[in-house]
Scaffold this active site. Structure first.
Site, PDB file in Angstrom:
ATOM      1  N   SER A  70       0.852  -1.195   0.000  1.00 39.87           N
ATOM      2  CA  SER A  70       0.000   0.000   0.000  1.00 39.87           C
ATOM      3  C   SER A  70       0.889   1.247   0.000  1.00 39.87           C
ATOM      4  CB  SER A  70      -0.956  -0.039   1.193  1.00 39.87           C
ATOM      5  OG  SER A  70      -1.982   0.902   1.049  1.00 39.87           O
ATOM      6  N   HIS A  72      -4.572  -5.347  -1.736  1.00 39.71           N
ATOM      7  CA  HIS A  72      -5.631  -5.202  -0.729  1.00 39.71           C
ATOM      8  C   HIS A  72      -6.683  -6.285  -0.930  1.00 39.71           C
ATOM      9  CE1 HIS A  72      -3.740  -1.212  -0.859  1.00 39.71           C
ATOM     10  NE2 HIS A  72      -4.180  -1.049   0.380  1.00 39.71           N
ATOM     11  N   GLU A  83      -1.676  -2.479  -8.314  1.00 35.62           N
ATOM     12  CA  GLU A  83      -2.888  -2.815  -7.566  1.00 35.62           C
ATOM     13  C   GLU A  83      -3.384  -1.548  -6.896  1.00 35.62           C
ATOM     14  OE1 GLU A  83      -3.503  -3.149  -3.914  1.00 35.62           O
ATOM     15  OE2 GLU A  83      -1.694  -1.963  -3.603  1.00 35.62           O
TER      16      GLU A  83
END
Length: 310
Positions: A112, A279, A209
């Site tokens: 992330s 995620h 992502e």
């Protein structure tokens, strides 16, 4: 380009330090989640940033960067795992000691917002880092066995081989490609552009992502990557999970498939999508910087070596 170096694998009893280089965390949740690491034989050391809060950050920039530098310098710490992402790692990139990190290679793990640090450490320290589930992921009510199993590979190194035995993979552009894996969260990759930490995709397998981004925002970010030459430079493209990336503000929308077609398929590079990386659950860890082969014909992503030294 800095020469690539790999950290050493862990041994039972090794100390793993937990730091919060981005947003603040719930300390008690982190203590509970650390039990997973203790169960596989590791000693867990919680950093001071886990009890700090500076607005939406886990302490000031100086505190977060200072803790990360200190953890790399501490010979008793064998691995550093990020507690969570959120926001803030781009703010500390200039405060990290990359010579220190290179001189003290150890496992660095997260995803992330941690994408910015993967890019920075890879570029200036040459260290293989790991895009993988963080401690906050271990603190959820239900944790997928494959997510937990990622951490066991740090004690028993294996070579990543991702096939449809893990999840269905879809071919967007046929072909094979070879190169080091780079990338991570799309929003963070775009945030490196125009900075000293700009992600280099030339001859590499670019992984992307994201989560909670509306389609028009993903369109904007992929267009920026395209205009910056990052898609054209890549040897191949790997598409991970795009969780909850649905229209909200703009109800009339292009689909993700249409957006990927406009920007990624048009780049003409071998492309596979459907990787459970990011995620999502399960979340498969990937060694960043390790050379790999992707094939749309075999539906496989296979690294050529482990991400750690034996």
């Amino acid at each position: 380009m800095t020469e690539l170096i790999k950290p050493r694998r862990l041994s039972p009893g090794d100390t793993v330090a937990i730091t919060a280089p981005a947003s603040w965390v719930d300390t008690e949740q982190m203590k509970a989640a650390s039990l997973y690491l203790e169960k596989i034989g590791l000693h867990v050391q919680l950093g001071d940033t886990l009890s700090m809060q500076y607005g939406y950050l886990a302490g000031t920039d100086e505190a977060r960067a200072g803790e990360l530098n200190a953890m790399f310098a501490d010979p008793t710490i064998k691995a550093i795992i990020c507690a969570r992402g959120g926001y803030g790692t781009g703010r500390i990139a200039d405060l990290l000691d990359y010579d220190l990190i290179r001189a003290n290679p150890k496992i660095f793990w997260g995803y992330s917002d941690i994408t910015f640090l993967h890019a920075a450490i890879g570029r200036f320290a040459g260290l293989v880092t790991f895009h993988g589930p963080m401690l906050i992921d271990l603190g959820k009510d239900e944790v997928h066995p494959l997510t937990v199993q990622n951490y066991e590979t740090l004690l028993h190194p294996s070579i990543l081989r991702y096939t449809e035995a893990i999840s269905p993979l879809q071919t967007l552009v046929e072909g094979e490609a070879f190169g080091p894996i780079v990338g991570g969260n799309l929003s963070l990759i775009v945030s490196t552009l125009g900075t000293p930490y700009e992600l280099d995709t030339k001859g590499k397998l670019l992984f992307i992502e994201d989560i909670d981004e509306e389609p028009y925002r993903l369109d904007r970010m992929l267009n920026q990557l395209k205009l910056a030459g990052k898609l054209a430079d890549a040897a191949g493209i790997l598409i991970g999970d795009f969780t909850n990336c649905v229209p909200n503000k703009r109800k009339v929308s292009l689909t993700l498939e249409e957006i990927f077609n406009d920007h990624i398929v048009s780049a003409g590079k071998p492309t596979l999508s459907g990787f459970k990386i990011g995620h999502c659950s399960p979340h498969i860890a990937v060694p960043m910087g390790i050379r790999a082969r992707m094939s749309t014909y075999e539906k496989v992503l296979a690294c050529t070596e482990p991400g750690v030294e034996a």
